[in-house]
Motif scaffolding. Structure first.
Motif, PDB file in Angstrom:
ATOM      1  N   GLU A 171       0.838  -1.213   0.000  1.00 53.77           N
ATOM      2  CA  GLU A 171       0.000   0.000   0.000  1.00 53.77           C
ATOM      3  C   GLU A 171       0.868   1.256   0.000  1.00 53.77           C
ATOM      4  OE1 GLU A 171      -2.532  -0.172   3.429  1.00 53.77           O
ATOM      5  OE2 GLU A 171      -3.364  -2.113   2.853  1.00 53.77           O
ATOM      6  N   TYR A 172       2.056   1.165   0.608  1.00 47.81           N
ATOM      7  CA  TYR A 172       2.895   2.359   0.766  1.00 47.81           C
ATOM      8  C   TYR A 172       3.584   2.753  -0.546  1.00 47.81           C
ATOM      9  CZ  TYR A 172       2.086   2.594   5.802  1.00 47.81           C
ATOM     10  OH  TYR A 172       1.500   2.751   7.037  1.00 47.81           O
ATOM     11  N   VAL A 173       3.881   1.755  -1.397  1.00 44.78           N
ATOM     12  CA  VAL A 173       4.519   2.117  -2.682  1.00 44.78           C
ATOM     13  C   VAL A 173       3.509   2.838  -3.591  1.00 44.78           C
ATOM     14  CG1 VAL A 173       6.263   0.301  -2.541  1.00 44.78           C
ATOM     15  CG2 VAL A 173       4.154  -0.145  -3.817  1.00 44.78           C
ATOM     16  N   GLU A 174       2.237   2.551  -3.397  1.00 48.64           N
ATOM     17  CA  GLU A 174       1.191   3.278  -4.145  1.00 48.64           C
ATOM     18  C   GLU A 174       1.239   4.776  -3.778  1.00 48.64           C
ATOM     19  OE1 GLU A 174      -1.402   2.245  -6.270  1.00 48.64           O
ATOM     20  OE2 GLU A 174      -2.387   4.214  -6.274  1.00 48.64           O
ATOM     21  N   ALA A 175       1.470   5.067  -2.500  1.00 44.99           N
ATOM     22  CA  ALA A 175       1.562   6.470  -2.068  1.00 44.99           C
ATOM     23  C   ALA A 175       2.773   7.151  -2.717  1.00 44.99           C
ATOM     24  CB  ALA A 175       1.651   6.550  -0.550  1.00 44.99           C
ATOM     25  N   MET A 176       3.884   6.425  -2.837  1.00 48.06           N
ATOM     26  CA  MET A 176       5.084   6.998  -3.493  1.00 48.06           C
ATOM     27  C   MET A 176       4.723   7.445  -4.906  1.00 48.06           C
ATOM     28  SD  MET A 176       7.988   4.124  -2.726  1.00 48.06           S
ATOM     29  CE  MET A 176       8.349   3.525  -1.085  1.00 48.06           C
ATOM     30  N   TRP A 177       4.087   6.533  -5.639  1.00 52.60           N
ATOM     31  CA  TRP A 177       3.738   6.832  -7.040  1.00 52.60           C
ATOM     32  C   TRP A 177       2.795   8.033  -7.104  1.00 52.60           C
ATOM     33  CZ3 TRP A 177      -1.130   6.401  -9.521  1.00 52.60           C
ATOM     34  CH2 TRP A 177      -1.086   6.621 -10.902  1.00 52.60           C
ATOM     35  N   ARG A 178       1.809   8.061  -6.217  1.00 49.27           N
ATOM     36  CA  ARG A 178       0.842   9.178  -6.239  1.00 49.27           C
ATOM     37  C   ARG A 178       1.534  10.520  -6.037  1.00 49.27           C
ATOM     38  NH1 ARG A 178      -5.140   7.458  -4.118  1.00 49.27           N
ATOM     39  NH2 ARG A 178      -5.140   5.398  -5.049  1.00 49.27           N
ATOM     40  N   MET A 179       2.573  10.545  -5.190  1.00 55.85           N
ATOM     41  CA  MET A 179       3.275  11.822  -4.936  1.00 55.85           C
ATOM     42  C   MET A 179       3.885  12.386  -6.224  1.00 55.85           C
ATOM     43  SD  MET A 179       5.224  11.136  -1.351  1.00 55.85           S
ATOM     44  CE  MET A 179       4.402  10.006  -0.234  1.00 55.85           C
ATOM     45  N   LEU A 180       4.352  11.487  -7.088  1.00 48.08           N
ATOM     46  CA  LEU A 180       4.984  11.970  -8.334  1.00 48.08           C
ATOM     47  C   LEU A 180       3.961  12.297  -9.421  1.00 48.08           C
ATOM     48  CD1 LEU A 180       8.364  10.052  -8.783  1.00 48.08           C
ATOM     49  CD2 LEU A 180       7.848  12.165  -7.584  1.00 48.08           C
ATOM     50  N   GLN A 181       2.680  12.014  -9.187  1.00 46.11           N
ATOM     51  CA  GLN A 181       1.661  12.331 -10.207  1.00 46.11           C
ATOM     52  C   GLN A 181       0.980  13.674  -9.904  1.00 46.11           C
ATOM     53  OE1 GLN A 181       2.152  10.042 -12.515  1.00 46.11           O
ATOM     54  NE2 GLN A 181       3.379   9.060 -10.902  1.00 46.11           N
ATOM     55  N   CYS A 182       1.350  14.321  -8.790  1.00 42.11           N
ATOM     56  CA  CYS A 182       0.703  15.591  -8.410  1.00 42.11           C
ATOM     57  C   CYS A 182       1.123  16.721  -9.351  1.00 42.11           C
ATOM     58  CB  CYS A 182       1.102  15.962  -6.983  1.00 42.11           C
ATOM     59  SG  CYS A 182       0.420  14.867  -5.757  1.00 42.11           S
ATOM     60  N   ASP A 183       0.365  17.831  -9.305  1.00 39.43           N
ATOM     61  CA  ASP A 183       0.724  18.990 -10.138  1.00 39.43           C
ATOM     62  C   ASP A 183       1.982  19.683  -9.625  1.00 39.43           C
ATOM     63  OD1 ASP A 183      -1.417  18.547 -11.749  1.00 39.43           O
ATOM     64  OD2 ASP A 183      -2.775  19.888 -10.632  1.00 39.43           O
ATOM     65  N   ALA A 184       2.166  19.683  -8.300  1.00 43.35           N
ATOM     66  CA  ALA A 184       3.328  20.372  -7.725  1.00 43.35           C
ATOM     67  C   ALA A 184       4.013  19.458  -6.710  1.00 43.35           C
ATOM     68  CB  ALA A 184       2.873  21.661  -7.032  1.00 43.35           C
ATOM     69  N   PRO A 185       5.341  19.601  -6.579  1.00 43.52           N
ATOM     70  CA  PRO A 185       6.073  18.749  -5.620  1.00 43.52           C
ATOM     71  C   PRO A 185       5.825  19.177  -4.176  1.00 43.52           C
ATOM     72  CG  PRO A 185       7.579  20.332  -6.638  1.00 43.52           C
ATOM     73  CD  PRO A 185       6.244  20.541  -7.291  1.00 43.52           C
ATOM     74  N   ASP A 186       5.725  18.200  -3.288  1.00 45.24           N
ATOM     75  CA  ASP A 186       5.509  18.488  -1.865  1.00 45.24           C
ATOM     76  C   ASP A 186       5.969  17.274  -1.047  1.00 45.24           C
ATOM     77  OD1 ASP A 186       4.715  19.848   0.388  1.00 45.24           O
ATOM     78  OD2 ASP A 186       2.653  20.191  -0.266  1.00 45.24           O
ATOM     79  N   ASP A 187       5.906  17.387   0.271  1.00 47.45           N
ATOM     80  CA  ASP A 187       6.348  16.304   1.153  1.00 47.45           C
ATOM     81  C   ASP A 187       5.154  15.757   1.937  1.00 47.45           C
ATOM     82  OD1 ASP A 187       9.003  17.020   0.365  1.00 47.45           O
ATOM     83  OD2 ASP A 187       8.903  18.679   1.805  1.00 47.45           O
ATOM     84  N   TYR A 188       5.112  14.443   2.116  1.00 43.09           N
ATOM     85  CA  TYR A 188       3.930  13.814   2.733  1.00 43.09           C
ATOM     86  C   TYR A 188       4.323  12.737   3.751  1.00 43.09           C
ATOM     87  CZ  TYR A 188       1.583  15.723  -1.408  1.00 43.09           C
ATOM     88  OH  TYR A 188       1.121  16.549  -2.403  1.00 43.09           O
ATOM     89  N   VAL A 189       3.612  12.725   4.863  1.00 41.88           N
ATOM     90  CA  VAL A 189       3.698  11.619   5.818  1.00 41.88           C
ATOM     91  C   VAL A 189       2.769  10.496   5.346  1.00 41.88           C
ATOM     92  CG1 VAL A 189       2.828  10.935   8.118  1.00 41.88           C
ATOM     93  CG2 VAL A 189       4.430  12.849   7.903  1.00 41.88           C
ATOM     94  N   VAL A 190       3.274   9.252   5.430  1.00 41.20           N
ATOM     95  CA  VAL A 190       2.463   8.086   5.078  1.00 41.20           C
ATOM     96  C   VAL A 190       2.492   7.130   6.273  1.00 41.20           C
ATOM     97  CG1 VAL A 190       2.231   6.141   3.480  1.00 41.20           C
ATOM     98  CG2 VAL A 190       2.969   8.369   2.614  1.00 41.20           C
ATOM     99  N   ALA A 191       1.320   6.847   6.845  1.00 39.65           N
ATOM    100  CA  ALA A 191       1.257   6.077   8.098  1.00 39.65           C
ATOM    101  C   ALA A 191      -0.160   5.545   8.278  1.00 39.65           C
ATOM    102  CB  ALA A 191       1.607   7.006   9.266  1.00 39.65           C
ATOM    103  N   THR A 192      -0.318   4.635   9.256  1.00 38.17           N
ATOM    104  CA  THR A 192      -1.672   4.135   9.547  1.00 38.17           C
ATOM    105  C   THR A 192      -2.349   4.941  10.652  1.00 38.17           C
ATOM    106  OG1 THR A 192      -1.091   2.594  11.321  1.00 38.17           O
ATOM    107  CG2 THR A 192      -0.896   1.761   9.058  1.00 38.17           C
TER     108      THR A 192
END
Ligand code: NAP
Ligand code: GDD
Length: 337
Positions: A229-250
């Motif tokens: 599930e976490y690698v899906e979040a990695m991919w989503r970050m690179l599909q955004c319009d602008a670069p940013d930083d995100y916490v990924v956790a349960t």
């Protein structure tokens, strides 16, 4: 047109799941592997040795995060649309024994890669594998606004990489993001991380191959999610319009002791009868509790965790029991011959 990605750390837990995800999405995936005297491709052999059609979309290249020239050459050859920097000396306890090596690969390695992107002049998006370990001594819940207080050579190196990624974004306008991922596990987790050590131990105790498991601090609390599930979040970050930083956790914190309970109980065992303390697994400075607040990722990436720690323990115990019984069956066949 189909996209192209380069993954460093492709032979690791996350690299293998990310390769599968990107191949499913139609990417051509290039993986950076380092030379090893023994096989180090176990987690990706099923992809590499798959059908010929798939093989042409999955290519491996020898290089190393210690070798900046090799990184420039690789990037110039491949010209990837996306780069995922997952390569690292990723073991926290080991980083106390090898602080310089960890700084070189986990810290400077990131800058070598960012510089290689800049030097090769390609237009690519970069994902940096940042870590909840960077929060270290700062108590939970931790999110993107929590200050860093690293407690190991590993997390100090990750903080350096984090800020380097932000700096390349600000200084050069690079599309570079940090995924600040909390612990995530799976049946492909390295055997020396505590969850896998426990679930592998359960399988071996259940099979009568060992009686005890030696562990260090059972009070540490971690937020354990499921790696696919976490690698899906990695991919989503690179599909955004602008670069940013995100916490990924349960958002769920569980102690090592609790994970032991879940894992042993899943196999019908009582952990108290099998676990012994060994001081050698303690760290000179420990991170007591990591519990993430992934609200930003949920709101902006539409990412939500599904598997929680109790289910995760069950998935990993079942996989280790299956794997061991396959190994034992294989060994029996060899002896019969
Ligand atoms: P992992 O299983 O330990 O994999 C690490 C990868 O890095 C392996 O492919 C390893 O290659 C490669 N590597 C090591 N030294 C290298 C070097 N000098 N040059 C090139 N590659 C090198 O780690 P993971 O769990 O998949 O984690 C992926 C990344 O996310 C790491 O950067 C880790 O620090 C970070 N992270 C992980 C978690 C987590 O809970 N899993 C959480 C936050 C952040 P070999 O196979 O040859 O050793
Ligand atoms: N490895 C290990 N082995 N850890 C043990 C043991 C043991 O025998 N006994 C207790 N622990 C405790 C550690 O002291 C720590 O508090 C906790 O179990 C988790 O240890 P690890 O599984 O080694 O993971 P980590 O939290 O130190 O680091 C992992 O997660 C980070 C994200 O927070 C790694 O994957 C890092 O690369 C990642 O950045």
């Amino acid at each position: 047109m189909a996209k192209t990605a380069l993954i460093t750390g492709v032979t690791g837990q996350d690299g293998s799941y990310l390769s599968e995800l990107l191949l499913d999405k139609g990417y051509t995936v290039h993986g950076l592997i380092r030379r090893s005297s023994s096989f180090n491709t176990e987690r990706i052999d099923h992809i590499y040795q798959g059908p010929e059609e798939e093989n042409r979309s999955f290519l491996l290249h020898h290089a190393d995060l210690a070798d900046g020239v090799a990184l420039v050459n690789l990037l110039r050859d491949i010209r990837p649309d996306e780069v995922y920097n997952l390569g690292a000396q990723s073991h926290v306890r080991v980083s106390f024994d090898a602080p310089l090596y960890t700084g070189d690969i986990t810290g400077l390695g990131t800058v070598r890669l960012l510089e290689a992107v800049r030097a090769s002049g390609i237009d690519t998006r970069v994902y940096q594998a940042s870590s909840s370990e960077m929060f270290g001594a700062n108590p939970p819940p931790q999110n993107e606004r929590t200050p860093f207080h690293p407690r190991s050579p590993y997390s100090v190196a990750k903080v350096y990489s984090y800020w380097s990624t932000v700096n390349y974004r600000e200084a050069y306008g690079m599309f570079a993001v940090n995924g600040i991922l909390f612990n995530h596990e799976s049946p492909r987790r390295g055997e020396t991380f505590v969850t896998r050590k426990i679930t592998r131990g359960v399988a071996r105790i259940k099979a009568g191959l060992q009686t005890h498991l030696h562990l260090g601090n059972l009070d540490a609390v971690r937020d354990w999610g499921y790696a696919p599930e976490y690698v899906e979040a990695m991919w989503r970050m690179l599909q955004c319009d602008a670069p940013d930083d995100y916490v990924v956790a349960t958002g769920e914190g569980v102690s090592v002791r609790q994970f032991l309970e879940y894992s042993f109980a899943h196999a019908g065992l009582d952990w108290r009868e099998h676990v012994r303390y060994d001081a050698k697994y303690e760290r000179p400075s420990e991170v007591d509790a990591l519990i993430g607040d992934a609200t930003k990722a949920e709101e902006l990436l539409g990412w939500k965790p599904v598997v929680r720690s109790r289910e995760l323990a069950g998935i990993m115990v079942d996989a280790d029991i299956r794997q061991l019984s396959d190994q034992l069956a294989g060994a029996a066949v060899r002896v019969d011959r």
